[in-house]
Scaffold this motif. Structure first.
Motif, short mmCIF file in Angstrom:
data_model
loop_
_atom_site.label_atom_id
_atom_site.label_comp_id
_atom_site.label_asym_id
_atom_site.label_seq_id
_atom_site.Cartn_x
_atom_site.Cartn_y
_atom_site.Cartn_z
N VAL A 1 15.27 -1.47 17.48
CA VAL A 1 15.76 -1.74 16.12
C VAL A 1 14.65 -2.32 15.26
N GLY A 2 13.91 -3.29 15.83
CA GLY A 2 12.81 -3.89 15.09
C GLY A 2 11.77 -2.87 14.71
N GLN A 3 11.47 -1.96 15.65
CA GLN A 3 10.47 -0.93 15.40
C GLN A 3 10.93 0.00 14.28
N ARG A 4 12.22 0.32 14.31
CA ARG A 4 12.75 1.21 13.26
C ARG A 4 12.65 0.54 11.88
N LEU A 5 12.97 -0.74 11.84
CA LEU A 5 12.89 -1.45 10.56
C LEU A 5 11.43 -1.55 10.10
N LEU A 6 10.53 -1.78 11.05
CA LEU A 6 9.10 -1.85 10.69
C LEU A 6 8.62 -0.49 10.20
N THR A 7 9.07 0.55 10.87
CA THR A 7 8.68 1.90 10.46
C THR A 7 9.16 2.19 9.03
N ALA A 8 10.35 1.67 8.72
CA ALA A 8 10.86 1.85 7.36
C ALA A 8 10.09 1.00 6.36
N GLY A 9 9.31 0.06 6.87
CA GLY A 9 8.48 -0.75 5.98
C GLY A 9 9.06 -2.11 5.65
N ALA A 10 10.21 -2.45 6.28
CA ALA A 10 10.80 -3.76 6.03
C ALA A 10 9.88 -4.85 6.59
N VAL A 11 9.95 -6.03 6.00
CA VAL A 11 9.05 -7.13 6.35
C VAL A 11 9.86 -8.23 7.04
N CYS A 12 9.54 -8.46 8.32
CA CYS A 12 10.27 -9.49 9.07
C CYS A 12 9.62 -10.85 8.82
N VAL A 13 10.36 -11.74 8.16
CA VAL A 13 9.77 -13.04 7.81
C VAL A 13 10.01 -14.11 8.87
N ILE B 1 13.31 3.07 1.08
CA ILE B 1 14.08 2.09 0.30
C ILE B 1 13.87 0.66 0.83
N LEU B 2 13.59 0.54 2.15
CA LEU B 2 13.41 -0.79 2.73
C LEU B 2 11.97 -1.27 2.69
N THR B 3 11.06 -0.42 2.24
CA THR B 3 9.65 -0.79 2.29
C THR B 3 9.36 -2.01 1.41
N GLY B 4 8.85 -3.04 2.09
CA GLY B 4 8.48 -4.25 1.36
C GLY B 4 9.58 -5.28 1.25
N VAL B 5 10.78 -4.93 1.67
CA VAL B 5 11.93 -5.84 1.55
C VAL B 5 11.92 -6.83 2.72
N PRO B 6 11.98 -8.12 2.43
CA PRO B 6 12.00 -9.09 3.52
C PRO B 6 13.36 -9.13 4.22
N PHE B 7 13.32 -9.37 5.49
CA PHE B 7 14.57 -9.58 6.24
C PHE B 7 14.26 -10.52 7.40
N ALA B 8 15.31 -10.94 8.11
CA ALA B 8 15.11 -11.81 9.26
C ALA B 8 15.80 -11.20 10.48
N HIS B 9 15.20 -11.46 11.64
CA HIS B 9 15.78 -11.01 12.90
C HIS B 9 16.49 -12.16 13.59
N ALA C 1 0.84 -1.21 0.00
CA ALA C 1 0.00 0.00 0.00
C ALA C 1 0.87 1.26 0.00
N ARG C 2 1.94 1.18 0.78
CA ARG C 2 2.86 2.33 0.82
C ARG C 2 3.54 2.55 -0.53
N ILE C 3 3.95 1.44 -1.13
CA ILE C 3 4.62 1.56 -2.44
C ILE C 3 3.66 2.18 -3.45
N LYS C 4 2.42 1.71 -3.38
CA LYS C 4 1.39 2.22 -4.29
C LYS C 4 1.15 3.71 -4.04
N ALA C 5 1.15 4.08 -2.77
CA ALA C 5 0.87 5.47 -2.40
C ALA C 5 2.07 6.39 -2.62
N GLY C 6 3.19 5.79 -2.98
CA GLY C 6 4.37 6.60 -3.25
C GLY C 6 5.06 7.11 -1.98
N THR C 7 4.79 6.46 -0.87
CA THR C 7 5.43 6.89 0.38
C THR C 7 6.45 5.86 0.85
#
Lengths: 494, 483
Positions: free
Chosen positions: A104-116, A67-75, A58-64
């Motif tokens: 750290v997790g909150q910051r990554l979530l705020t950036a839109g990264a996806v924790c798998v 760079i990390l939005t939607g990118v999967p990562f692991a903790h 939704a964020r990508i679509k909205a243009g907001t």
């Protein structure tokens, strides 16, 4: 999608090549499919991940999008994740679901990264091989007979195997750099205080520091941008402006002064590892750097001092795991003492108990001065060594570990031999300076990392050097064969 | 043998911060269990403490108030021990580097002299939670609302020589901490409590005897009783040739006895070390001086002012300045009636008497300062006499109305009418010829005493409302005229 870099995925998401939901679903399927070989994940957070991915789309679509939005990562499973099990690879916390997220997790979530999901580690981050896990050892994707390093071994294996483009790690005595070295990754331990420790299960509070583990320096810089920053919930986090760690990546290395401490190249260093390191140093010299011989005379003392300070802090930090409020509790305790004794005897693994006992002993009355106080004195000497050296040179280089990844089971019977693995990495934690590992070659198909250490808050400089080195080498582009069998023909270009 | 009693106190003062020492959780007495907690107070994995600067200001305020050394560099240390109400497995305290160093406190002894008691140190630490053993049928409930509440632990030198001195020291500390506003000082709610270290030694011996520690005493009365009963116990043992065991003992107020909690052999090794989650506290002279300059009037200063500007005796001034609330109450009474001496008499007289009888402190006193001030005004303007005033006070205490309402309702208005009193005097003289004859026959120096009978008769006739001064004057004049 496997083995795409973070930047590539980010670009694909922006271009609409695939959605975050698609790559997240693929990633989770890939983990379920292939990870049984490596055991790099303790858990997959499917529901949360899909929700995060949907929000990211939704964020990508909205243009907001960031760079990390939607990118999967692991903790690393040491970072508390709200609503998802956080185990520290211990039976003690096998059922623990935090009602809060690490900073750290909150910051990554705020950036839109996806924790798998959550990656395997040595129990409570205590170990150098990822063999001390309640959830079983992790195998090195480069050679399934080898350890991935530790304690962030699951994160390293997951990225090396191409399951995720990036993962978080923590480094108390080398736990990001050594597995990065063993798995051919770029991993950075920032300056102590650069990244908040809030919500990361503590091992040794004065040494713990979180950082990213990625395929290359650029990805690491992007991850660190999201992770770093002052946090009022962590009193030891530093109120320093956080620079854009990608800004200096392309600076030339002309005039860079590189110190080579003679103590990093003594006996104990595998000669083939030494060769890789010297070749890498030569390459960097070719980029315009000046190589200077230096000395860090107290390096050897870092092992005994570290193995007093870290267990001392750990013995206290792990006291909260008592079976009273959360986590494991023994069956049918007969009284309070029985509750404590059996809960902790049954809930902790051998290495954790060993360090708790060492730390308890070191802090006890009559021994405190001989151990803890003396170790702190050594710590100051090590800090002074670095201050002196870093007034002569910009950065210090050497090996991350004395050997490439060793065989599974080869060091488990001798804890001291295992501790010696940390000889080159401990001192950066003792001094609090930033340090990183970047791929620099292979020995018998097992990766070797170049260790770069710098002055306080010089992360951007370290990443700049690693990035420049990665522009003229292709070590970091090498991938393990997907079946995880030993790769023997990877030693080209050494 | 003559024994000398040696006492040192460790006073725990709960600081009146709005939030906890290391978390943003609110502090309040009586909330439902575990509702005033954050991740930090619950000891959750990965939770980190953040120091509350308000507690630092309060500790420094205390240090400057007792003229102690305030340390520019102090360090939090972890005191490690396992207990269910200690959620982290350690208590964050201060060990080698406390915030307040050497200081002193002067106490007034019964004989009017002043004694200086040394203060070794005062350090900041967090309180533990509470284990609730009732209501959980064979189990223990844990309430962590109190966990991480800020405490200032004030450690004295072993300078006190009797339970009374210990009480005087505790009272003085109470007056100081309440005056400087760092604690509500509410002992019933545990805002101030103390541990007493008690030992005996033969008089004249320098070496200290083996001590016991009496834990968690939470009232002035219990300090005195606990120490006295412990001293008796120790004397009995020593005089029987026995030895005192160094141990921690609990005072049981119901049974008025002390009994062992745990002995030193099974005592914990607390493995203190600097807390790596908290930075050392660094403050400078400017910080300390600013706090020193903003100190309110301290109890000793207030006492001196009561003597110099209100004209009270040293004794009255010392009593009235012993607690901030008492001194505030007294001054508020003076503000209304403008008579310090009468105000002192009433506060130290009737008010103290009623408080003692009802076992309450000045804060619970139902007679407001403005009511007592009005009452004193009515004495001064001759509306009521002393006897009537006591009746009015009783009415105020029992909340039966305002001062003037009670005077009117009970018919306590003093009769100041000379003619009315004159008539009553005449009547009493006329109705008691036998007593008049005795009076006249008596020697002059005995007559004063005999006048009391006639006074009583006149007051009775006036139902207590006649102005006693006028009655007295008229009686003397008229009887003497008969001679």
């Amino acid at each position: 999608m496997t083995s795409k870099t973070l930047v590539q995925i980010s670009k694909d998401l922006a271009a609409g090549t695939y959605s975050s939901l698609e790559i997240t679903q693929d990633t989770i399927a890939d983990i379920k499919n292939r990870d049984p070989i490596y055991n790099s994940f303790i858990s997959v957070s499917q529901e949360l991940a899909l929700a995060q991915a949907t929000a990211a789309d939704a964020r990508i679509k909205a243009g907001t999008a960031d760079i990390l939005t939607g990118v999967p990562f692991a903790h690393k499973d040491l970072f508390c994740t709200q609503g998802h099990t956080t185990t520290a690879a211990s039976k003690m916390l096998a059922n623990f679901v935090p009602p809060y997220e690490s900073t750290v997790g909150q910051r990554l979530l705020t950036a839109g990264a996806v924790c798998v999901g959550k990656t395997n580690l040595d129990e409570f981050a205590m170990g150098s091989s990822n063999e001390n896990s309640f959830f079983g050892a992790v195998k090195n994707p480069w050679d399934l007979n080898a350890v991935p390093g530790g304690s962030s071994g699951g994160s390293a294996a997951a990225v090396a195997a191409g399951l995720v483009p990036a993962a978080t790690g923590t480094d108390t005595g080398g736990s990001i750099r050594q597995p990065a070295s063993f798995c051919n990754l770029t991993g950075i331990k920032p300056t102590y205080g650069r990244v908040s420790r809030f919500g990361i299960i503590a091992y040794a509070s004065s040494l713990d520091q979180a950082g990213p583990m990625c395929q290359n320096a650029q990805d690491a810089a992007i991850m660190l941008n999201a992770m770093a920053g002052f946090d009022e919930q962590d009193s030891t986090s530093v109120k320093q402006p956080t620079p854009d760690f990608t800004a200096d990546l392309n600076l030339p290395l002309t005039g860079l002064k590189v110190g080579l401490p003679k103590e990093f190249f003594g006996t104990g260093l595998n000669p083939q590892v030494a060769q890789c390191i010297m070749a890498a140093v030569k390459e960097i010299e070719g980029l315009g750097a000046q190589i200077i011989d230096i000395s860090l005379p107290n390096l050897e003392r870092s092992i005994p001092a570290y193995y007093v300070i870290a267990p001392s802090e750990a013995s206290s930090n792990l006291s909260r795991f008592d079976g009273v409020r959360y986590g494991y509790r023994c069956d049918q305790p007969t009284d309070l003492m029985d509750l404590y004794c059996r809960t902790r005897a049954e809930g902790f693994g051998t290495e954790v108990k060993r360090r708790i006992m060492v730390g308890t002993y070191a802090l006890s009355e009559g021994y405190y001065d001989a151990y803890y106080v003396k170790a702190q004195r050594i710590r100051r000497m090590i800090k002074d060594d670095f201050n002196r050296a870093l007034s002569q040179v910009d950065v210090i280089m050497g090996p991350v570990a004395p050997t490439p990844a060793f065989d599974l089971g080869s060091n488990t019977k001798d804890p001291v031999a295992m501790y010696l693995e940390d000889i080159y990495t401990l001192s950066a934690n003792m001094a609090g300076i930033p340090a990183m590992s970047t791929p620099a070659g292979f020995v018998n198909g097992r990766p070797v990392g170049l260790h770069i250490m710098g002055n306080y808050f010089a992360e951007a400089k370290l990443l700049n050097i690693a990035h420049q080195y990665q522009q003229v080498t292709d070590w970091h582009l090498q991938k393990p064969s997907s079946n995880g069998l030993p790769v023997s023909n990877q030693e080209k270009g050494a | 043998m003559t024994w000398e009693i040696v006492i040192g106190l460790e006073i725990h003062v709960q600081l009146a911060t709005k939030t906890k020492l290391f978390s943003g959780a609110k502090i309040g007495f009586g909330a439902a269990p575990n509702t005033q907690t954050t991740l930090v107070d619950l000891g959750m994995p990965g939770a980190l403490p953040v120091f509350n600067e308000a507690a630092l200001r309060m500790a420094v305020t205390f240090g400057t108030a007792i003229d102690a050394q305030v340390c520019k560099h102090s360090v939090f240390a972890r005191k490690n021990y396992f207990y269910p109400d200690s959620p982290k497995g350690y208590q964050t305290s201060q060990m080698d580097h406390p915030i307040v160093g050497l200081g002193h406190l002067d106490i007034q002894l019964d004989d009017g002299t002043t004694k200086r008691i040394g203060v070794t140190r005062a350090h900041l630490e967090e309180d533990a939670g509470k284990s609730l053993h009732q209501d959980y049928d064979g189990m223990t409930g844990i309430d962590l609302n109190r966990s991480s509440t800020p405490l200032l632990e004030i450690v004295s030198e072993p300078d006190m020589r009797s339970a009374k001195e210990a009480v005087a020291y505790m009272r003085k500390m109470h007056a100081i901490v309440t005056t400087i506003g760092i604690s509500d000082g509410n002992m019933a709610e545990g805002s101030m409590r103390c541990d007493a270290n008690v030992s005996l030694r033969p008089k004249g011996q320098e070496k200290l005897g083996t001590r016991t520690e009496l834990k968690n005493i939470n009232s002035f009365k219990f300090i005195e009783r606990a120490i006295n009963i412990e001293v008796e116990r120790q004397i009995d043992i020593l005089e029987d040739g026995g030895k005192i065991v160094q141990e921690t003992r609990l005072y049981d107020a119901d049974k008025n006895e002390t009994r062992p909690m745990r002995s030193k052999e099974e005592a914990n090794d607390y493995r203190y070390f600097p807390c790596p989650d908290l930075l050392p506290i660094e403050i400078d002279d400017a910080y300390i001086d600013a706090i020193r300059h903003s100190l309110p009037e301290l109890p000793d200063q207030r006492s001196a002012r009561f003597v110099s500007t209100l004209g009270l005796s040293e004794y009255d001034a010392a009593v009235l300045s012993a607690s901030r609330n008492l001194a505030d109450y007294f001054e508020a009474v003076v503000d209304v009636c403008d008579d310090a001496k009468l105000s002192a008499n009433w506060v130290m007289g009737e008010v103290a008497k009623y408080m003692n009888q009802n076992n309450i402190e000045i804060e619970q006193n139902p007679v407001s300062a403005s009511h007592l001030g009005q009452l004193i005004c009515r004495i001064k303007d001759d509306t009521i006499n002393g006897k009537g005033a006591k009746t009015v006070f009783d009415g105020l205490w029992n909340q039966t109305g305002e001062v003037d309402e009670i005077i009117a309702a009970r018919g306590l208005k003093q009769v100041n009418d000379v003619f009315a009193i004159d008539a009553m005097v005449d009547e009493v003289i006329a109705n008691n010829p036998k007593q008049v004859a005795q009076y006249l026959a008596a020697q002059e120096d005995k007559r004063g005493k005999m006048l009391g009978f006639f006074m009583g008769q006149v007051m009775k006739a006036s139902k207590g409302s006649a102005n006693p001064g006028q009655v007295n004057g008229l009686l003397a004049k008229k009887l003497n005229a008969l001679c």
